[in-house]
Motif scaffolding. Structure first.
Motif, short mmCIF file in Angstrom:
data_model
loop_
_atom_site.label_atom_id
_atom_site.label_comp_id
_atom_site.label_asym_id
_atom_site.label_seq_id
_atom_site.Cartn_x
_atom_site.Cartn_y
_atom_site.Cartn_z
N ALA A 83 -63.64 5.95 19.58
CA ALA A 83 -63.44 4.83 18.66
C ALA A 83 -63.41 3.51 19.40
CB ALA A 83 -62.13 5.03 17.89
N ILE A 84 -62.76 3.48 20.56
CA ILE A 84 -62.71 2.27 21.37
C ILE A 84 -64.10 1.90 21.86
CG2 ILE A 84 -61.89 1.33 23.57
CD1 ILE A 84 -59.30 2.96 23.09
N GLN A 85 -64.88 2.89 22.25
CA GLN A 85 -66.24 2.63 22.74
C GLN A 85 -67.12 2.04 21.65
OE1 GLN A 85 -67.50 6.40 24.37
NE2 GLN A 85 -66.47 6.05 26.33
N ILE A 86 -66.90 2.43 20.40
CA ILE A 86 -67.68 1.87 19.29
C ILE A 86 -67.41 0.37 19.16
CG2 ILE A 86 -67.91 1.84 16.77
CD1 ILE A 86 -67.50 4.87 16.83
N VAL A 87 -66.13 -0.02 19.22
CA VAL A 87 -65.77 -1.44 19.14
C VAL A 87 -66.38 -2.21 20.31
CG1 VAL A 87 -63.89 -3.10 19.09
CG2 VAL A 87 -63.63 -0.90 17.93
N GLU A 88 -66.32 -1.63 21.50
CA GLU A 88 -66.87 -2.29 22.69
C GLU A 88 -68.39 -2.44 22.59
OE1 GLU A 88 -65.52 -0.03 25.99
OE2 GLU A 88 -63.43 -0.68 25.82
N PHE A 105 -62.47 -7.35 17.99
CA PHE A 105 -62.44 -7.12 19.43
C PHE A 105 -61.27 -7.87 20.05
CE2 PHE A 105 -63.49 -8.17 23.83
CZ PHE A 105 -63.76 -6.91 24.35
N TRP A 106 -61.06 -9.13 19.61
CA TRP A 106 -59.92 -9.90 20.13
C TRP A 106 -58.62 -9.15 19.88
CZ3 TRP A 106 -55.38 -11.44 18.06
CH2 TRP A 106 -54.59 -12.29 18.84
N LEU A 107 -58.42 -8.64 18.68
CA LEU A 107 -57.18 -7.94 18.34
C LEU A 107 -57.01 -6.68 19.20
CD1 LEU A 107 -54.67 -7.73 16.58
CD2 LEU A 107 -56.04 -6.46 14.90
N LEU A 108 -58.08 -5.91 19.34
CA LEU A 108 -58.02 -4.72 20.18
C LEU A 108 -57.65 -5.11 21.60
CD1 LEU A 108 -58.55 -1.68 20.72
CD2 LEU A 108 -60.94 -2.28 21.13
N GLN A 109 -58.29 -6.16 22.12
CA GLN A 109 -58.03 -6.57 23.49
C GLN A 109 -56.61 -7.11 23.65
OE1 GLN A 109 -60.30 -5.90 25.96
NE2 GLN A 109 -58.44 -6.29 27.09
N TYR A 110 -56.13 -7.82 22.66
CA TYR A 110 -54.77 -8.37 22.71
C TYR A 110 -53.73 -7.26 22.77
CZ TYR A 110 -50.47 -10.59 21.01
OH TYR A 110 -49.18 -11.01 20.86
N VAL A 148 -51.36 0.61 15.77
CA VAL A 148 -51.18 -0.72 15.16
C VAL A 148 -52.54 -1.36 14.88
CG1 VAL A 148 -50.35 -3.07 15.58
CG2 VAL A 148 -48.91 -1.12 16.16
N PHE A 149 -53.46 -1.24 15.83
CA PHE A 149 -54.79 -1.79 15.63
C PHE A 149 -55.49 -1.13 14.45
CE2 PHE A 149 -59.39 -1.36 16.43
CZ PHE A 149 -59.75 -2.70 16.36
N ALA A 150 -55.45 0.19 14.38
CA ALA A 150 -56.13 0.92 13.31
C ALA A 150 -55.57 0.56 11.93
CB ALA A 150 -56.03 2.42 13.55
N GLU A 151 -54.26 0.34 11.86
CA GLU A 151 -53.61 0.10 10.58
C GLU A 151 -53.59 -1.37 10.18
OE1 GLU A 151 -49.77 1.79 11.13
OE2 GLU A 151 -50.53 3.86 11.33
N ASN A 152 -53.84 -2.29 11.14
CA ASN A 152 -53.71 -3.72 10.87
C ASN A 152 -54.90 -4.53 11.38
OD1 ASN A 152 -50.65 -3.95 9.96
ND2 ASN A 152 -50.73 -2.56 11.72
#
Length: 364
Positions: free
Chosen positions: A62-67, A96-101, A142-146
């Protein structure tokens, strides 16, 4: 089982534009503690750890898809023919910003430190102490839900037309709030992703940065989603956010001389925070009818008590200057109902409940 043992919390696709000749193999590193430049460091060893996300193959995928989506947007944005910031690209950069944050080692360590201090203060069993990988897993949930939490922010791309490049760091997704930092009415309170005045900033390469902002509080003069700045002060202000936020390393690209970079860091290092959270302890003072009144004490052991509240407050660095391209909106405002929810954006009212909300004006 995850397929990659060496997992990056700042992905190589993000660091690539800051590497030697954009090849993604070697990168300059300015170490914050030593104030020393390291030339030709291997990218594969930067911002990574063995099974940082654990051994969940689905999470890794899932992370790789966002990247991958981010890498595609970055390639388009850096093209000379890209002159209109597309809505779909804006959304990908926000996500991407939210995931990275949420996912960096620095963010996870902050979560661990806060959680474990809370457990210690509350006198709970230390078996409840949080570990880094636990914090990472929580952050991913948290990322997945928000993931839509900052979708309401306006966004644009900053084009750097100066000789000074954007820099980045091992904790590059900047979250801050100029209004909360400058208005005495917010003193003592903290802010979150849904707060009025939120700012989300991420350098993308040496001459482009992404910024998302609360348009009820701020204004940025832009065209087709771009704002071009020739002011060196704007670039220095944005770069100093990286100096204030980075945990261990800065990645300055190739243009900065070691001396210039060190001088820029020294100019703002006193504003770096040693602690990124504080816990407030309040004991039951008295009861009036159905209401309870609590009184804040400096340390819980100073007074005997039967009931107490512990409140955790996240701390954010206080920049000495903000970029001039970020202006105050005339008659800007946030929404408040006088409760602990604080001052939030209009999009967050439906999620809050409680008393009705009213506008709090910025005064600009």
């Amino acid at each position: 089982m995850a397929t990659n043992k060496n997992q990056h919390f700042v992905p190589r696709c993000y660091l690539k534009p800051f590497t030697h000749d954009g090849t993604g193999k070697a990168i300059r590193v300015f170490n914050i503690d030593r104030e020393e430049m390291i030339e030709n460091a291997a990218v594969k060893h930067q911002c990574s750890s063995s099974y940082f996300y654990g051994k969940n193959e689905r999470l890794e995928a899932a992370i790789q898809i966002v990247e991958q989506k981010y890498a595609g947007v970055l390639k388009r944005i850096r093209s000379s023919s890209y002159n209109n910031f597309l809505a779909e690209d804006e959304l990908i950069l926000k996500r991407f910003w939210l995931l990275q944050y949420l996912r960096t080692e620095a963010a996870s360590k902050r979560a661990v430190e806060m959680s474990n201090d809370f457990v210690g203060l509350a006198g709970a069993d230390t078996s409840f102490n949080l570990e880094i990988r636990d914090a990472v897993q929580i952050a991913m949930r948290v990322f997945a839900e928000n993931m839509e939490v900052i979708d309401d922010l306006k966004a644009c791309l900053i084009k750097n037309a100066t000789e000074f490049p954007f820099i980045t760091s091992d904790d590059p997704a900047i979250f801050n709030n100029r209004w909360f930092k400058s208005d005495a009415r917010h003193r003592g309170s903290t802010f979150g992703l849904g707060s009025s005045g939120a700012l989300a900033i991420l350098p993308l390469c040496e001459n482009i940065a992404f910024i998302a902002y609360d348009s009820d509080v701020y204004s940025i003069s832009k065209s087709c989603g771009f704002v071009k700045t020739k002011r060196e002060s704007d670039i220095h202000a944005l770069n100093k956010l990286q100096f204030l936020n980075g945990r261990a390393n800065i990645f300055p690209g190739q243009k900065f001389s070691s001396q210039e970079l060190r001088e820029d860091y020294v100019a703002c290092k006193d504003n770096r925070l040693n602690e990124r959270h504080v816990l407030h302890y309040a004991v039951l003072d008295r009861e009036v009818g159905e209401y309870k009144r609590y009184r804040v004490v400096s340390k819980p052991e100073y007074e005997s008590h039967q009931e107490a509240l512990v409140h955790s407050q996240t701390l954010f660095p206080n920049p000495k200057a903000w970029p001039m391209l970020l202006q105050w909106r005339k008659k800007g405002f946030g929404m408040t109902n006088g409760t602990g929810v604080g001052c939030v954006r209009r999009s967050r009212i439906d999620d809050s409940g409680g008393p009705s909300f009213e506008k709090m004006y910025t005064g600009y």
